[in-house]
Design a protein around this motif. Structure first.
Motif, PDB file in Angstrom:
ATOM      1  N   TRP A  18      -2.615   7.160   3.439  1.00 54.71           N
ATOM      2  CA  TRP A  18      -1.914   6.686   2.255  1.00 54.71           C
ATOM      3  C   TRP A  18      -2.803   5.835   1.341  1.00 54.71           C
TER       4      TRP A  18
ATOM      5  N   LYS B 250       0.981   4.081  -3.031  1.00 54.73           N
ATOM      6  CA  LYS B 250       0.771   5.516  -2.830  1.00 54.73           C
ATOM      7  C   LYS B 250       1.923   6.327  -3.417  1.00 54.73           C
TER       8      LYS B 250
ATOM      9  N   VAL C 251      -5.129   4.424  -1.543  1.00 52.79           N
ATOM     10  CA  VAL C 251      -5.334   4.618  -2.978  1.00 52.79           C
ATOM     11  C   VAL C 251      -6.387   3.623  -3.437  1.00 52.79           C
TER      12      VAL C 251
ATOM     13  N   ARG D  44       1.804   8.999  -6.648  1.00 47.68           N
ATOM     14  CA  ARG D  44       2.259  10.384  -6.499  1.00 47.68           C
ATOM     15  C   ARG D  44       3.392  10.718  -7.461  1.00 47.68           C
TER      16      ARG D  44
ATOM     17  N   ARG E 200       0.830  -1.204   0.000  1.00 41.92           N
ATOM     18  CA  ARG E 200       0.000   0.000   0.000  1.00 41.92           C
ATOM     19  C   ARG E 200       0.868   1.260   0.000  1.00 41.92           C
ATOM     20  N   ASN E 201       1.961   1.210   0.742  1.00 44.92           N
ATOM     21  CA  ASN E 201       2.882   2.345   0.746  1.00 44.92           C
ATOM     22  C   ASN E 201       3.513   2.556  -0.621  1.00 44.92           C
TER      23      ASN E 201
END
Length: 244
Positions: free
Chosen positions: A124, A77, A126, A81, A73-74
């Motif tokens: 964070w 994100k 998405v 970006r 997940r990090n």
């Protein structure tokens, strides 16, 4: 570094969080652009999983240490970006696979000991389109972690691989959480791991069982030559499979 790659997941995730924060405050450093391999390398964890979902266990990491979703997940994100389209798609399909296996994405905010990454789900997140494939990361027949002396190989049958798939790994005497490993090995077949590693809390940290056996050569399916392991076995009263 004596820690196994399993424990390395903690620091890996924290490095990615810090990189994102630094990049947002000081983009001129290009810390993510110059170290993109740190993001890409998290996907190797998916290839460390046996067909039954357990992970390779070297050192005392344990087979249930398979929670990778927060790391992906990090990465998702950051990739969104930064405009890393290929990396974003890669993270999304892995998460789709994980969510399918877990019955969906059901975030829970709860106490943690060290990482405290649960609240980051609020910051964070998405959205992943339902059309994104749940195929996940490709399962390679051979994976080498040369820095840790580890080689993994798998042979999938194609039908009920949880029961019929074969997989094994061999590893050198490093990245093992200070256990006395030499040539470590594990073999997966018929739905379970044959001759699993022995260590961790299951053997009781500080207990005689842990200190005299679990961290020794004999507990690790280990082959050592030229005497070293023989001496370790003698200390436990075992030589050539016989109890002295």
């Amino acid at each position: 570094m004596a820690e196994s790659a399993g424990y390395g997941k903690f620091t890996h995730a924290l490095f990615i969080q810090l990189m994102n924060i630094i990049d947002r405050y000081q983009p001129n450093l290009k810390i993510i652009d110059n170290h993109k391999d740190i993001l890409e390398s998290v996907f190797i964890y998916e290839n460390f999983l046996y067909p039954n979902g357990a992970t390779m266990a070297y050192g005392d990491i344990g087979r249930s240490f398979i929670n990778h979703a927060h790391i992906y997940r990090n990465v998702l994100k950051i990739a969104e970006r930064k405009g890393y389209t290929a990396l974003k798609n890669r993270a999304a399909t892995v998460l789709q696979k994980i969510y399918k296996e877990e019955g969906g994405y059901n975030p829970i905010i709860k106490n943690q000991r060290l990482e405290w990454n649960n609240p980051l789900q609020l910051l964070w997140g998405v959205n992943i389109d339902t059309l994104v494939s749940d195929a996940g990361e490709p399962k390679y027949r051979t994976v080498k972690a040369t820095h840790a002396g580890i080689v993994m190989q798998r042979n999938y049958y194609g039908k009920d691989d949880k029961q019929n798939g074969l997989m094994y790994y061999t590893g050198g005497g490093t990245y093992v959480h200070a256990h006395a490993s030499g040539l470590d090995m594990e073999l997966y077949g018929s739905g379970y791991v044959i001759g699993p590693d022995y260590g961790g809390s299951a053997s009781g940290y500080g207990s005689e069982l842990h200190e005299q056996y679990a961290v020794s050569y004999a507990a690790h399916n280990t082959i050592i030559v030229n005497g070293t392991s023989v001496e370790a076995l003698k200390q436990m009263g075992i030589v050539h499979g016989k109890i002295l």
